[in-house]
Enzyme design. Sequence first.
Site, PDB file in Angstrom:
ATOM      1  N   HIS A  36       0.826  -1.215   0.000  1.00 28.34           N
ATOM      2  CA  HIS A  36       0.000   0.000   0.000  1.00 28.34           C
ATOM      3  C   HIS A  36       0.858   1.262   0.000  1.00 28.34           C
ATOM      4  CE1 HIS A  36      -4.079  -1.671   0.243  1.00 28.34           C
ATOM      5  NE2 HIS A  36      -3.474  -2.695   0.832  1.00 28.34           N
ATOM      6  N   GLY A 122      -8.127 -14.120  -8.607  1.00 22.14           N
ATOM      7  CA  GLY A 122      -8.613 -13.746  -7.276  1.00 22.14           C
ATOM      8  C   GLY A 122      -7.640 -14.092  -6.159  1.00 22.14           C
ATOM      9  N   GLY A 124      -4.773 -12.483  -5.645  1.00 17.46           N
ATOM     10  CA  GLY A 124      -3.949 -11.322  -5.306  1.00 17.46           C
ATOM     11  C   GLY A 124      -2.610 -11.326  -6.027  1.00 17.46           C
ATOM     12  N   SER A 126      -2.352 -10.291  -9.143  1.00 18.89           N
ATOM     13  CA  SER A 126      -2.497  -9.260 -10.177  1.00 18.89           C
ATOM     14  C   SER A 126      -2.712  -9.809 -11.573  1.00 18.89           C
ATOM     15  CB  SER A 126      -1.291  -8.325 -10.185  1.00 18.89           C
ATOM     16  OG  SER A 126      -1.217  -7.684  -8.961  1.00 18.89           O
ATOM     17  N   SER A 127      -3.610 -10.776 -11.665  1.00 17.30           N
ATOM     18  CA  SER A 127      -3.945 -11.270 -12.996  1.00 17.30           C
ATOM     19  C   SER A 127      -4.557 -10.144 -13.835  1.00 17.30           C
ATOM     20  CB  SER A 127      -4.908 -12.451 -12.901  1.00 17.30           C
ATOM     21  OG  SER A 127      -6.035 -12.092 -12.132  1.00 17.30           O
ATOM     22  N   SER A 128      -5.285  -9.223 -13.194  1.00 16.30           N
ATOM     23  CA  SER A 128      -5.905  -8.152 -13.977  1.00 16.30           C
ATOM     24  C   SER A 128      -4.862  -7.192 -14.545  1.00 16.30           C
ATOM     25  CB  SER A 128      -6.968  -7.411 -13.169  1.00 16.30           C
ATOM     26  OG  SER A 128      -6.544  -7.227 -11.857  1.00 16.30           O
ATOM     27  N   GLU A 160      -7.363   0.972 -15.423  1.00 13.66           N
ATOM     28  CA  GLU A 160      -7.928   0.328 -14.222  1.00 13.66           C
ATOM     29  C   GLU A 160      -8.621   1.393 -13.339  1.00 13.66           C
ATOM     30  OE1 GLU A 160      -6.754  -3.125 -12.944  1.00 13.66           O
ATOM     31  OE2 GLU A 160      -7.999  -3.002 -11.157  1.00 13.66           O
ATOM     32  N   ASP A 172       1.496  -3.018  -9.629  1.00 14.60           N
ATOM     33  CA  ASP A 172       1.207  -4.294 -10.289  1.00 14.60           C
ATOM     34  C   ASP A 172       1.590  -4.253 -11.768  1.00 14.60           C
ATOM     35  OD1 ASP A 172       0.154  -4.706  -7.817  1.00 14.60           O
ATOM     36  OD2 ASP A 172      -1.946  -4.673  -8.462  1.00 14.60           O
ATOM     37  N   TYR A 222     -10.344  -0.686  -0.375  1.00 14.69           N
ATOM     38  CA  TYR A 222      -9.093  -0.219  -0.980  1.00 14.69           C
ATOM     39  C   TYR A 222      -9.199   1.284  -1.260  1.00 14.69           C
ATOM     40  CZ  TYR A 222      -5.017   0.017  -4.029  1.00 14.69           C
ATOM     41  OH  TYR A 222      -3.797   0.354  -4.578  1.00 14.69           O
TER      42      TYR A 222
END
Length: 385
Positions: A36, A122, A124, A126-128, A160, A172, A222
């Site tokens: 973060h 899902g 975490g 960072s597939s997106s 994003e 990411d 977030y």
Amino acid sequence: MSEIVIERIKEIFKQHFDEPAFIVRSPGRINLIGEHLDYNLGFVLPAAIDKAIYVAIKKRSDNEINLVAGDLEETFHATVDSLQYTEINWPNYILGVADQIMKMGFTITGFDAVVMGDVPLGAGLSSSAAVECATAFALNTLFDLGLNKKQMVQLAQKSENEFVGLQCGIMDMFASMFGKKEQVIQLDCRSLEYAYMPFDTKGISIVLFDTGVKHSLASSEYNTRRQECEAGVAIIQKKYPEVKSLRDADLTMVNECLANGDTNVFKRCTYIVEEIKRLQNGCVDLQNHNLPAFGQKMFATHDGLSKLYEVSCPEADALVDMVRNNDSVLGARMMGGGFGGCTINIIQKEKVETLVDEVAAKYHQQFDLVLKTYVVTIEDGTSLV
Ligand code: GLA
């Protein structure tokens, strides 16, 4: 590279279209420490991993966009001139990038694309971001846009933020695009200057324990954390105008300006300022090859994320507690945005199997969940296959 995924994506492309012009690979990421911190303009220490998203693509002469999600066996259709957010979710990470490219003033035609990979969804990892980077790289090549890697990272992040609506930082995408084999990236999220640092995995393994949960709070909380940090900066600024982000603040300022105000803002800012310091000291540990000292900082990061930043969850807390006093584990903590996903563990290589069995049994007993584990290696970032 996963030969199996590459063969499969070619096959699927053929079933729906014909031959792709090319295939792009963009990996998932881990982050050793510095959680973060990206949107607080601090430093982060991520790396790209051996699990990736692949995009096979071909240009069309009309404005149609035909997408296939190979793993989900779903298709989606859009046109270049009517790109809109869809509740179906997965197409957004591709459409958002195309949208952002057009907002930059480029003209593109339609395209056919298949997306799939072996980054657990899902979890975490960072597939997106990997989908966004693969798409940015693919469209840049396909339409000869002449963008460099940094520009592609920035446009992926913007897509994003604006198209998907998550106010994420840049870590990411940066890790996916700039990853380098056996190196972690020390990224300054304010200047975007970066340096590679060797991460010696002789004798140790990086093992991810997947909680198997993704609590629904993840994206709303977030964005709230980001606002809480900004609220803290606004208060500190009144007394110290030179503080533009928490990167510029220290614990004395946080205590002086925030201790008597909103408890959450105080706790969030305390964590961030401590974590910035911890990361800097952690980098010194790595330079000195002092992995045990680095590992202790990972546990401290976890405690900060859990108690002060409050983005952990009972499952991740339990997984970290299960290995905390185990001599074969140098460090462990929850990783990524939080509210589920994976913990990252640095484990002595020869102890991995025994430990995994032990933790999986305990996890099953406590949560009635099957623990998935991934031993990951550090690999290169986005490239053509
Ligand atoms: C998510 C975001 C990143 C970063 C991490 C937390 O992965 O996408 O930008 O903020 O959480 O470090």
